[in-house]
Design an enzyme around this catalytic site. Structure first.
Site, PDB file in Angstrom:
ATOM      1  N   ARG A 174       0.834  -1.201   0.000  1.00 59.56           N
ATOM      2  CA  ARG A 174       0.000   0.000   0.000  1.00 59.56           C
ATOM      3  C   ARG A 174       0.867   1.248   0.000  1.00 59.56           C
ATOM      4  NH1 ARG A 174      -4.141  -0.400   4.862  1.00 59.56           N
ATOM      5  NH2 ARG A 174      -4.788   1.628   4.026  1.00 59.56           N
ATOM      6  N   CYS A 231      -1.222   6.096   9.247  1.00 58.38           N
ATOM      7  CA  CYS A 231      -1.631   4.775   8.752  1.00 58.38           C
ATOM      8  C   CYS A 231      -2.799   4.977   7.793  1.00 58.38           C
ATOM      9  CB  CYS A 231      -1.991   3.851   9.909  1.00 58.38           C
ATOM     10  SG  CYS A 231      -3.340   4.453  10.951  1.00 58.38           S
TER      11      CYS A 231
END
Length: 276
Positions: A174, A231
């Site tokens: 990611r 995050c």
């Protein structure tokens, strides 16, 4: 580390103490951990990060203001002098978020159960079928600590002037934009200059935290500069902050994280490997 984490054995010795409150901060999302331990610690109370949030903010489970946090926490029967033990049923996932929320609201008498509910069970702890929701209203008072949280504007300023380093807890795929984001409408990649330390690297197979300084060094973190953790939606960033706290380093959590940064058309994004 003993001040931030508490072992299952030590936590059991606190069970039943009048001044100790166990909070179950279990939370997950589609694609997140699912196979957690069943049941809960006897007498523990639920803490739902999707309920204790800023309802005016469209981003998920954003930190509420001090007044709202105080109201929710008092309703849980928590007092100003309560000793809190936070756990989740996955070992360590969302409990760190609850820990950080209380830290951001000025409550330092708090520890995370190392290994969570699985460690409690493995140590012979008893299990209940339901939480305790019968407590009276407490006298907790939140005192917001702005140094524990940072917003998008603050992150952009840190990127421009280099006043802090950004550490991203998402998986490498990611982070480098090799896979799409799980939430729709978000671009892929990372913030300019960010470093990557997937939170899973800090958790052992037993679900216990392993805050190894070498892991932060391998991610390129400068031990002498301030740290901003980030995050996907502000949950696993708190695991990085928890580990840093164990190492004696306080950090600021970017609460909006990629849910905010990746959904805006005006934020700068990088792809590919992290800087070395």
């Amino acid at each position: 580390m003993a001040q931030t984490l508490i072992s299952a054995a030590d936590a059991m010795s606190r069970l039943g103490d009048a001044d100790t409150v166990f909070l179950d901060g279990s939370w997950t999302f589609p694609g997140g951990p699912q196979d957690g331990a069943e049941g809960c610690i006897p007498g523990s109370r639920p803490f739902d990060i999707d309920q204790v949030r800023d309802t005016a903010n469209p981003l998920p489970h954003m930190l509420p203001d001090a007044e709202t946090f105080t109201r929710h926490v008092r309703a849980m029967g928590i007092n100003a002098d309560s000793r809190l033990v936070i756990y989740d049923r996955f070992g360590l996932f969302s409990a760190a978020r609850v820990w950080w929320m209380f830290k951001a609201m000025g409550h330092d008498n708090i520890q995370v159960l190392d290994g969570g509910l699985p460690a409690w069970i493995a140590a012979g702890g008893t299990i209940a079928d339901s939480h305790d929701t019968s407590q009276q209203v407490g006298d907790f008072v939140a005192c917001f600590k702005p140094e524990r949280v940072i917003d998008r504007v603050g992150v952009e300023a840190a990127i421009r002037d280099g006043s802090a380093q950004i550490l991203d807890s998402r998986g490498k795929a990611r982070f480098t934009a090799r896979v799409p984001e799980p939430r729709q409408g978000m671009r892929s990649g990372h913030m300019p200059g960010a470093r990557n330390l997937p939170f899973t690297r800090l958790i052992g197979v037993d679900g216990r935290l392993a805050p190894d300084p070498a892991l932060f060094e391998s991610a390129g973190l400068d031990p002498d500069r301030p740290v901003i953790t980030t995050c996907g939606s502000g949950v696993t960033a708190c695991i990085l902050s928890l580990a840093l706290d164990c190492l004696g380093r306080q950090s600021a959590v970017y609460d909006g994280s990629w849910s905010e940064w990746g959904s805006r058309p005006d934020t700068e994004i990088e792809t590919g490997r992290a800087p070395s």
